[in-house]
Motif scaffolding. Structure first.
Motif, mmCIF file in Angstrom:
data_model
loop_
_atom_site.group_PDB
_atom_site.id
_atom_site.type_symbol
_atom_site.label_atom_id
_atom_site.label_comp_id
_atom_site.label_asym_id
_atom_site.label_seq_id
_atom_site.Cartn_x
_atom_site.Cartn_y
_atom_site.Cartn_z
ATOM 1 N N UNK B 224 47.569 -11.000 -30.256
ATOM 2 C CA UNK B 224 48.408 -9.949 -29.597
ATOM 3 C C UNK B 224 48.360 -8.591 -30.164
ATOM 4 N N UNK B 225 48.097 -8.536 -31.691
ATOM 5 C CA UNK B 225 47.748 -7.378 -32.251
ATOM 6 C C UNK B 225 46.662 -6.809 -31.869
ATOM 7 N N UNK B 226 45.674 -7.474 -31.529
ATOM 8 C CA UNK B 226 44.273 -6.887 -31.131
ATOM 9 C C UNK B 226 44.251 -6.389 -29.764
ATOM 10 N N UNK B 227 44.893 -7.014 -28.928
ATOM 11 C CA UNK B 227 45.266 -6.642 -27.247
ATOM 12 C C UNK B 227 46.142 -5.648 -27.257
ATOM 13 N N UNK B 228 47.185 -5.562 -27.756
ATOM 14 C CA UNK B 228 48.205 -4.721 -27.577
ATOM 15 C C UNK B 228 48.129 -3.574 -28.741
ATOM 16 N N UNK B 229 47.465 -3.404 -29.694
ATOM 17 C CA UNK B 229 47.392 -2.216 -30.568
ATOM 18 C C UNK B 229 46.032 -1.909 -30.808
ATOM 19 N N UNK B 230 45.268 -2.652 -31.194
ATOM 20 C CA UNK B 230 43.786 -2.229 -31.494
ATOM 21 C C UNK B 230 43.108 -1.724 -30.085
ATOM 22 N N UNK B 231 42.605 -2.666 -29.041
ATOM 23 C CA UNK B 231 42.109 -2.189 -27.923
ATOM 24 C C UNK B 231 42.465 -1.020 -27.519
ATOM 25 N N UNK B 232 44.007 -0.905 -27.208
ATOM 26 C CA UNK B 232 44.302 0.443 -26.521
ATOM 27 C C UNK B 232 43.866 1.666 -27.439
ATOM 28 N N UNK B 233 44.107 1.531 -28.755
ATOM 29 C CA UNK B 233 43.768 2.644 -29.554
ATOM 30 C C UNK B 233 42.197 2.867 -29.638
ATOM 31 N N UNK B 234 41.392 1.900 -29.334
ATOM 32 C CA UNK B 234 40.019 2.124 -29.569
ATOM 33 C C UNK B 234 39.449 2.581 -28.277
ATOM 34 N N UNK B 235 40.240 2.414 -27.258
ATOM 35 C CA UNK B 235 39.678 2.877 -25.845
ATOM 36 C C UNK B 235 38.782 4.135 -25.958
ATOM 37 N N UNK B 236 39.158 5.384 -26.469
ATOM 38 C CA UNK B 236 38.214 6.355 -26.358
ATOM 39 C C UNK B 236 36.734 6.121 -26.909
ATOM 40 N N UNK B 237 36.842 5.442 -28.147
ATOM 41 C CA UNK B 237 35.660 4.764 -28.532
ATOM 42 C C UNK B 237 34.871 4.045 -27.751
ATOM 43 N N UNK B 238 35.414 3.085 -27.061
ATOM 44 C CA UNK B 238 34.739 2.282 -26.206
ATOM 45 C C UNK B 238 34.281 2.949 -24.917
ATOM 46 N N UNK B 239 34.907 4.062 -24.221
ATOM 47 C CA UNK B 239 34.643 4.928 -23.371
ATOM 48 C C UNK B 239 33.306 5.507 -23.620
ATOM 49 N N UNK B 240 33.282 6.218 -24.792
ATOM 50 C CA UNK B 240 32.172 7.230 -25.393
ATOM 51 C C UNK B 240 31.262 6.258 -25.527
ATOM 52 N N UNK B 241 31.257 5.207 -25.964
ATOM 53 C CA UNK B 241 29.942 4.312 -26.239
ATOM 54 C C UNK B 241 29.474 3.677 -24.772
ATOM 55 N N UNK B 242 30.422 3.285 -23.955
ATOM 56 C CA UNK B 242 29.782 3.015 -22.638
ATOM 57 C C UNK B 242 29.183 4.022 -22.026
ATOM 58 N N UNK B 243 29.561 5.346 -22.151
ATOM 59 C CA UNK B 243 28.835 6.469 -21.449
ATOM 60 C C UNK B 243 27.483 6.332 -21.931
ATOM 61 N N UNK B 244 27.317 6.298 -23.406
ATOM 62 C CA UNK B 244 25.944 6.146 -24.009
ATOM 63 C C UNK B 244 24.983 5.291 -23.513
ATOM 64 N N UNK B 245 25.780 4.028 -23.622
ATOM 65 C CA UNK B 245 24.879 2.893 -22.739
ATOM 66 C C UNK B 245 24.594 2.906 -21.389
ATOM 67 N N UNK B 246 25.555 3.227 -20.856
ATOM 68 C CA UNK B 246 25.179 3.133 -19.117
ATOM 69 C C UNK B 246 24.397 4.246 -18.999
ATOM 70 N N UNK B 247 24.461 5.623 -19.616
ATOM 71 C CA UNK B 247 23.430 6.646 -19.150
ATOM 72 C C UNK B 247 22.147 6.177 -19.543
ATOM 73 N N UNK B 248 21.827 5.468 -20.686
ATOM 74 C CA UNK B 248 20.588 5.113 -20.934
ATOM 75 C C UNK B 248 19.960 4.207 -20.024
ATOM 76 N N UNK B 249 20.704 3.023 -19.822
ATOM 77 C CA UNK B 249 20.181 2.095 -19.127
ATOM 78 C C UNK B 249 19.832 2.389 -17.725
ATOM 79 N N UNK B 250 20.604 3.291 -17.190
ATOM 80 C CA UNK B 250 20.529 3.755 -15.892
ATOM 81 C C UNK B 250 18.990 4.550 -15.479
ATOM 82 N N UNK B 251 18.909 5.394 -16.688
ATOM 83 C CA UNK B 251 17.573 6.220 -16.652
ATOM 84 C C UNK B 251 16.380 5.525 -17.293
ATOM 85 N N UNK B 252 16.723 4.448 -18.040
ATOM 86 C CA UNK B 252 15.412 3.853 -18.562
ATOM 87 C C UNK B 252 14.273 3.433 -17.702
ATOM 88 N N UNK B 253 12.969 3.552 -18.312
ATOM 89 C CA UNK B 253 11.874 3.136 -17.652
ATOM 90 C C UNK B 253 10.902 2.422 -18.343
#
Lengths: 433, 311
Positions: B224-253
């Motif tokens: 419950x702590x993980x899901x209701x406190x850690x994850x919501x507060x980590x969201x910006x990090x998750x989104x920024x990391x996701x942008x890195x990974x998604x853009x790299x994989x999309x353009x990779x050859x």
């Protein structure tokens, strides 16, 4: 002159080769720099530095040639190393970034109309008349006419005038490229892993080698290999494999796609080292290959054969041209004349390539070497690669036999088709399938 | 200063007109100018050129100064008349998207776990830093070398197959270890998990520990702590990391090429093939399409979290 030097210095050269190979693995520039301190040449420094920027793929470059050219002519070669496709790209987009380019005849269909290359004046090439008729006329010295499908060098060898961007239909004194090397390519196989004779291009798509075959992922060359296979299986006879119609391109890529979907290919390769790795690791047992790559696999002690096939060879040729932005064309001519004078030719012949002027190369090779490489005779002594490694034990014969047998069996040449654009699109479809 | 922050948030009650009249507004613009200039010169203008080139005609060796939509129509060739078969470009984007999603999910799970461990289980800052640095070690060598180093391990006669065969677990080598979807995915996860770790760890370290204690005191379970406190507060990090990974994989050859044995198409590979064939306008057109698709994905991601607010 060069004969004497090269013969008397053989042992010293062999010694230095180890050093050169380590120091120069890949960086031509570095060698030039290190040589300054090792062999200072004040006479040269006093004049304008004789530096020639030499654009080509890594396969056409060698620290030994740089060293020897400097000894003989005082010209310092600065290699600009790029891939096959990038040579073309450079010539078209950055003609002032090189003086001399070593490129393939098939790219000329793109390069010459772009106007970025100057035609070479045949009158300034001392041995021009001695250049093999394989390139200039499409026939052997004995008059036998060889296959000219695709971009055969004779079709693009001459232009109408110095600044012309149009190919001439007959011999003129303006040559597009002065040939450096050429060869007849076929399939490389691992005889130890196949264990039966292979004699047709059709074997490349034989389901027996499912998951163990490979072709190259350079569309304009890969499709030619596919065409050789399709003709070999009797599915279709092309009017010109190097200039297919749209329907033929559709059909060819369809055959390839079906083979791919059935899991025929282990991987595709696009550079020399990839093909060597695939073959030496046993990932593939049959694939399109280049002759020095076969040599490279073999010098690791792994059996690999450049298998002569009954349908013949897919051939290629490369040569020198100068950039339209060149300021030192005298230097370029001097170097090209040196290149044709024999030492370099012999050096290339010993790697399994063929050189442009055979007489001078012969004069620079030992008779037993010439007999092995060019006449298809059993080796009288052990055959060494230019870097000193033993390539073949005494008694072995070259795959495919003599020069005349190999070049005489050429079926087609690497090509850029009229429908190149469409072909590239279809090739992408094949990769995506 | 406080005014500035309020104004920057764009939610201030201060009327905008009033704000721009203040002398410091000009200095703020001046401060932003260098970066804006760099963006304009190295991003906006080149991008504009790419868009322009994608609408030009071409032949074997030159770009022709005639406007045409040829590069786009030929890219989408057969998408309608081939139905129900899927055309090349859509098929390629479908493959790329699948890889993107799978790699994103894997790097997220692994990256989140690593970050969680570093942030909440390691007490001393020194150890945190040391372990964080350990994660960067793979980045000391080039991308391509890190990829190629998998090949002797995964090959038909590679180490793994040799071990398995030597232990009589299998009798014939496993083929799908190399030059397959699996090997591509493996390389991607290996290469890019770190891009998830850094921003997620950064977000986690900023979580106020007293919140976790409060959750514990209130009787929340670990999940419950993980899901209701850690994850919501980590969201910006998750989104920024996701942008890195998604853009790299999309353009990779390169990864697709090396690990997939050149047999798997990706959006980046189409561009590469076109460039190699000197067909710049279709390469540009494909780059524009790729950019559009990536922008859609990223805008969806930022919908989930308002990064500007969270930062």
């Amino acid at each position: 002159m060069s004969d004497e030097i090269s013969k008397s210095n053989v042992s010293r050269r062999r010694l230095l080769q180890g050093v050169g190979a380590v120091a120069g693995a890949g960086i031509g520039l570095g060698i030039g720099e290190s040589k300054r301190s090792l062999f200072p040449a004040p006479a040269v420094w006093a004049q304008d530095a004789k530096v020639l920027r030499y654009l080509s793929t890594a396969t056409n470059q060698s620290p030994d040639i740089v060293k020897k050219a400097f000894e003989d002519t005082g010209i310092k070669i600065e290699y600009v190393t790029v891939t096959t496709d990038d040579v073309t790209k450079r010539v078209i987009t950055q003609p002032s970034s090189f003086d001399l380019v070593d490129t393939e005849y098939f790219s000329l269909k793109k390069l010459v109309p772009s106007g970025n290359l100057l035609a070479m004046d045949a009158k300034k090439i001392k041995l021009f008349d001695k250049i093999t008729p394989v390139i200039t006329k499409g026939q052997l010295a004995n008059g036998k006419v060889i296959g000219d499908q695709g971009t055969a060098p004779k079709k693009v060898m001459f232009v109408e005038g110095k600044g012309s961007t149009k190919f001439a239909t007959e011999m003129t004194e303006w040559a597009t490229l002065i040939p450096t090397t050429y060869n007849a390519d076929t399939l490389g196989i691992r005889p130890d892993l196949i264990g039966r004779p292979i004699n047709s291009w059709a074997e490349l798509l034989n389901p027996q080698f499912k998951g163990k075959a490979s072709i190259l992922n350079i569309p304009s060359i890969g499709i030619m290999d596919a065409a050789m296979v399709i003709e070999a299986t009797g599915q279709h006879k092309y009017a010109d494999k190097g200039n297919m119609t749209r329907a033929e391109i559709d059909m060819t890529t369809k055959v390839l796609t079906e083979a791919k979907k059935a899991g025929q290919f282990r991987a595709f390769w696009s550079d020399f080292n990839e093909s060597v790795n695939l073959m030496s690791s046993g990932e593939t047992v049959i694939q399109s290959m280049w002759s020095p790559a076969v040599t490279a696999v073999r010098s690791k002690g792994i059996p690999c054969v450049f298998q002569p096939l009954k349908e013949g060879y897919r051939s290629w040729a490369s040569g020198f041209a100068i950039s339209k932005a060149v300021k030192k064309d005298d230097l370029a001519y001097e170097f090209v004349n040196w290149f044709l004078s024999g030492w370099a030719g012999a050096y290339l012949n010993r790697q399994g390539y063929y050189s442009a002027v055979l007489d001078t190369a012969k004069a620079n090779m030992e008779p037993y070497e010439w007999a092995y490489w060019m006449e298809g005779q059993p080796a009288a002594k052990d055959i060494h690669a230019p870097d000193g490694t033993v390539l073949e034990k005494a008694g072995s014969k070259r795959d495919g036999g003599s020069y005349d047998e190999r070049m005489g069996a050429v079926a087609c040449w690497n090509a850029v088709m009229d429908e190149n654009d469409y072909m590239v699109r279809k090739w992408n479809e094949f990769i995506a399938a | 200063m406080a005014d500035q922050i309020v104004a920057a948030r764009g939610r201030s009650k201060v009327p905008k007109v009033a704000a721009t009249r203040r002398p410091w507004a000009i200095s703020a613009q001046l401060q932003a100018a260098p970066l804006a200039l760099v963006f304009i010169v190295f991003f906006v203008i080149p991008l504009g050129i790419i868009v322009l080139v994608s609408f030009l005609d071409y032949n074997d060796y030159a770009i022709l100064p005639t406007l045409t939509t040829r590069s786009y129509t030929e890219t989408f060739e057969g998408c309608i008349d081939q139905l129900p078969d899927v055309c090349t470009i859509l098929k390629t984007y479908a493959t790329t998207a699948q890889f993107c999603f799978a790699v994103w999910l894997l790097t997220l799970i692994i990256g989140f776990t690593i970050s969680y461990f570093l942030a909440f289980h390691i007490r001393s800052t020194t150890t945190q830093i040391v372990l964080g640095l350990l994660c960067t070690i793979p980045f000391w060598t080039s991308n391509v070398i890190r990829m190629i180093s998998w090949i002797p391990l995964l090959g038909r006669n590679g180490l793994i197959n040799q071990i398995l065969m030597g232990a009589h677990i299998i009798s014939t080598p496993i083929e799908w270890l190399l030059f397959s979807d699996f090997s591509v995915m493996l390389a991607f996860v290996h290469l890019f998990t770190f891009f998830m770790v850094v921003p997620i760890l950064n977000s986690m370290l900023r979580i106020d520990r007293s919140l976790l204690e409060a959750a514990f005191d209130a009787g929340a379970s670990g999940w419950q702590t993980l899901w209701h406190i850690v994850v919501p507060l980590t969201k910006p990090g998750i989104v920024i990391g996701s942008i890195f990974v998604v853009t790299i994989v999309m353009g990779d050859f390169i990864t697709f090429g090396v690990m997939g044995g050149q047999q798997i198409a990706s959006a980046g590979k189409i561009i590469e093939t076109r460039l190699n064939a000197l067909q710049f306008p279709p390469a540009a057109a494909n780059a524009v399409i790729l950019l559009a698709v990536t922008l859609v994905v990223i805008s969806l991601l930022t919908r989930l979290v308002d990064i500007r607010k969270e930062l």
